[in-house]
Design an enzyme around this catalytic site. Structure first.
Site, PDB file in Angstrom:
ATOM      1  CG  PHE A 155      -1.834  -1.201   1.276  1.00  0.00           C
ATOM      2  CD1 PHE A 155      -2.985  -1.261   0.492  1.00  0.00           C
ATOM      3  CD2 PHE A 155      -1.514  -2.288   2.068  1.00  0.00           C
ATOM      4  CE1 PHE A 155      -3.806  -2.386   0.522  1.00  0.00           C
ATOM      5  CE2 PHE A 155      -2.335  -3.417   2.107  1.00  0.00           C
ATOM      6  CZ  PHE A 155      -3.476  -3.459   1.326  1.00  0.00           C
ATOM      7  CE  LYS A 213      -2.545  -1.308  -4.215  1.00  0.00           C
ATOM      8  NZ  LYS A 213      -1.136  -1.243  -4.388  1.00  0.00           N
ATOM      9  CB  CYS A 269      -1.088   2.996  -8.411  1.00  0.00           C
ATOM     10  SG  CYS A 269       0.637   2.563  -8.198  1.00  0.00           S
ATOM     11  CE  LYS A 331       2.852  10.392  -4.636  1.00  0.00           C
ATOM     12  NZ  LYS A 331       2.176   9.620  -3.621  1.00  0.00           N
TER      13      LYS A 331
HETATM   14  C1  UGA Z   1      -1.503   5.099  -4.556  1.00  0.00           C
HETATM   15  C2  UGA Z   1      -2.130   4.756  -3.198  1.00  0.00           C
HETATM   16  O1  UGA Z   1      -2.327   5.953  -2.441  1.00  0.00           O
HETATM   17  C3  UGA Z   1      -1.222   3.804  -2.413  1.00  0.00           C
HETATM   18  O2  UGA Z   1      -1.830   3.443  -1.185  1.00  0.00           O
HETATM   19  C4  UGA Z   1      -0.978   2.549  -3.278  1.00  0.00           C
HETATM   20  O3  UGA Z   1      -0.097   1.645  -2.628  1.00  0.00           O
HETATM   21  C5  UGA Z   1      -0.348   2.973  -4.596  1.00  0.00           C
HETATM   22  O4  UGA Z   1      -1.243   3.887  -5.274  1.00  0.00           O
HETATM   23  C6  UGA Z   1      -0.153   1.727  -5.406  1.00  0.00           C
HETATM   24  O5  UGA Z   1      -1.149   1.106  -5.798  1.00  0.00           O
HETATM   25  O6  UGA Z   1       1.000   1.308  -5.581  1.00  0.00           O
HETATM   26  P1  UGA Z   1       0.407   6.792  -5.356  1.00  0.00           P
HETATM   27  O7  UGA Z   1       0.044   6.402  -6.751  1.00  0.00           O
HETATM   28  O8  UGA Z   1       1.846   6.851  -4.955  1.00  0.00           O
HETATM   29  O9  UGA Z   1      -0.297   5.793  -4.298  1.00  0.00           O
HETATM   30  O10 UGA Z   1      -0.188   8.238  -5.135  1.00  0.00           O
HETATM   31  P2  UGA Z   1      -1.321   8.946  -4.273  1.00  0.00           P
HETATM   32  O11 UGA Z   1      -0.703   9.684  -3.158  1.00  0.00           O
HETATM   33  O12 UGA Z   1      -2.432   8.015  -3.966  1.00  0.00           O
HETATM   34  O13 UGA Z   1      -1.837  10.028  -5.329  1.00  0.00           O
HETATM   35  C7  UGA Z   1      -2.441   9.615  -6.554  1.00  0.00           C
HETATM   36  C8  UGA Z   1      -2.891  10.782  -7.361  1.00  0.00           C
HETATM   37  O14 UGA Z   1      -4.017  11.400  -6.752  1.00  0.00           O
HETATM   38  C9  UGA Z   1      -1.854  11.897  -7.553  1.00  0.00           C
HETATM   39  O15 UGA Z   1      -1.875  12.308  -8.894  1.00  0.00           O
HETATM   40  C10 UGA Z   1      -2.342  12.997  -6.636  1.00  0.00           C
HETATM   41  O16 UGA Z   1      -1.982  14.270  -7.087  1.00  0.00           O
HETATM   42  C11 UGA Z   1      -3.851  12.794  -6.721  1.00  0.00           C
HETATM   43  N1  UGA Z   1      -4.582  13.336  -5.560  1.00  0.00           N
HETATM   44  C12 UGA Z   1      -4.366  12.851  -4.311  1.00  0.00           C
HETATM   45  C13 UGA Z   1      -5.541  14.327  -5.757  1.00  0.00           C
HETATM   46  O17 UGA Z   1      -5.775  14.776  -6.897  1.00  0.00           O
HETATM   47  N2  UGA Z   1      -6.230  14.811  -4.677  1.00  0.00           N
HETATM   48  C14 UGA Z   1      -6.021  14.347  -3.431  1.00  0.00           C
HETATM   49  O18 UGA Z   1      -6.696  14.824  -2.503  1.00  0.00           O
HETATM   50  C15 UGA Z   1      -5.062  13.338  -3.238  1.00  0.00           C
END
Ligand code: UGA
Length: 443
Positions: A155, A213, A269, A331
């Protein structure tokens, strides 16, 4: 007790997991088919940007507890526990996940397993995969039924990968219900240090562990698209989505996290996982159950288009207009540009005639491989020089800290789209900028 562990795949997940296992006191060998990656990791160099990982990697390459190889035989000889952390990207031309890398690990490793072994899959796979692979590995391994397979989804978030690996919220283990004992026992030994700290440890069947997941990622994606759908309504009414998210987020049942409206989610992801989940539901005949994920995807992609349309409206036609796009990574604290909303917006503006200058603190090089025709610069001020519009597309802290008065003297026109609602908007407005957020201030 120290275990001998092999980790297959040395991307964001595998490399971090390998270093994390060494930190827990195990002896670890990381395996990858890419010789260049292995050479770099062996020198203690991380081939991508992930805060705190370089220190951890170097520490354990130096301590001798962590090494890397391309040779599967060496790994099979050395280890008793085998993690699979290879990628499962979206297939080209479809929604499903491509599990060929996971299958290839089983096909190459399996025939080399001559003594009892436990394989723990970490990659995100369609439900049903673990059961199939457990059977397959027993068929091809000389050790036969002495090889056990568990599914142990990961995760971790990019940007927080080290912390999430060493201090996870929870550990989930899917086991073969017919023979659960050894898999759980080995996982408990591997994660002993975490379990001593009372990390929740949920042992379940294969299908549940696989679904945990994808359900988690589908929920997170849905939460983001929910707030972005509300942002669309805010835009039509003059309401402010950030204030709204603060207000609803105070309700503990809702929570403020992942209610950041903006350009939406990207990365390797969330987008591909919600699509693969729908594809699998189709195969299982329960497509209606996940039909809403199509809308989640649709809302998400509309935000990118909205930013481009807004840019066009603000500058009055894109042809030949100089636009600074701050951010290319999906991000902050990452150099990952897979399905990045920032880069998508930059590329679309460019295709529609704008002269786009991009700056990302870490992702310029990766972005240039996909969009070589954009201009990349190493400095945010350089990107903004003579720009008629600045778009903040990734919320790096460097961008949040930009001084709007200083920047105003560099740009051609002080106009900004805050694509992540991350700037102190009043300061920018007070400094004389025309400010547009996403879902706020007539955005
Ligand atoms: C995501 C999940 O959060 C992890 O728990 C999971 O393990 C991972 O995918 C995976 O499957 O390997 P990640 O892709 O690193 O992690 O990034 P996130 O922090 O979830 O952000 C994803 C996207 O959502 C980014 O583009 C971010 O900018 C966007 N986001 C996030 C928003 O637009 N608004 C928010 O409030 C939060």
């Amino acid at each position: 007790m120290s275990e001998r562990i092999a980790v297959f795949g040395t991307g964001y997940l595998g490399a971090t997991h390998a270093a994390g296992m060494a930190e827990l006191g195990h002896e670890v060998i990381g395996v990858d088919i890419d010789p260049d990656k292995i050479a770099r990791l062996s020198r203690g160099e991380v081939p991508f940007y992930e805060p705190h990982l370089p220190e951890l990697l170097r520490k354990h390459v130096d301590s001798g507890r962590l090494r890397f190889t391309t040779d599967v035989e060496t790994a099979a000889e050395f280890a008793d526990v085998f993690f699979i952390g290879v990628g499962t990207p979206q297939v080209s031309g479809g929604y499903a996940a491509d599990v060929s890398q996971v299958e290839s690990v089983i096909e190459t490793l399996g025939p080399l397993l001559t003594r009892p072994a436990v394989i723990l899959g970490k990659s995100t796979v369609p439900v049903g995969t673990a059961e199939r692979l457990a059977q397959r590995v027993r068929d091809v391994a000389p050790a036969g039924s002495d090889v056990d397979l568990g599914w142990n989804p990961e995760f971790l978030r990019e940007g927080f990968a080290v912390k999430d690996t060493l201090q996870p919220d929870r550990l989930v283990l899917g086991v073969d219900r017919a023979r659960p004992g050894r898999i759980e026992e080995v996982a408990r030994r591997v994660y002993a240090a975490m379990l001593e700290r009372d990390t929740p440890f949920l042992v379940t069947d294969y299908a549940t562990s696989e679904l945990v997941k994808v359900s988690a990622n589908a929920f997170l994606a849905t939460k983001i698209s929910f707030i972005n759908a509300i942002a669309e309504v805010c835009e039509a009414t003059g309401a402010d989505v950030r204030d709204l998210a603060d207000a609803i987020g105070h309700d503990e049942r809702i929570g403020r996290k992942f209610l950041g409206a903006g350009l939406g989610f990207g990365g390797g992801c969330l987008p591909k996982d919600i699509r693969a989940f729908q594809a699998r539901a189709n195969e299982l005949g329960v497509d209606q159950a996940l039909a809403f994920l199509r809308e989640v995807d649709g809302v998400n992609l509309r935000r990118r288009e909205h930013a481009v349309t807004l840019a066009e409206r603000l500058v009055g036609g894109l042809d030949g207009v100089r636009i600074a796009v701050l951010g290319a990574a999906f991000k902050p604290d990452s150099d990952d540009i897979r399905d990045s909303p920032a880069l998508d917006v930059a590329g679309t503006l460019h295709l529609r005639g704008a002269e786009v200058v991009v700056h990302d603190p870490e992702a310029n090089e990766n972005a240039a491989k996909i969009w070589p025709t954009l201009n990349y610069v190493d400095d945010p001020l350089e990107a903004c020089r003579k720009a008629e519009l600045v778009i903040v597309a990734t919320e790096w802290k460097q961008f949040r800290a930009l001084n709007p008065s200083d920047l105003k003297s560099i740009v051609a026109t002080p106009r900004v789209i805050d694509g992540r609602n991350c700037l102190p908007s009043q300061e920018w407005i007070d400094a004389g900028w025309e400010y547009r957020g996403m879902g706020r201030l007539a955005g």
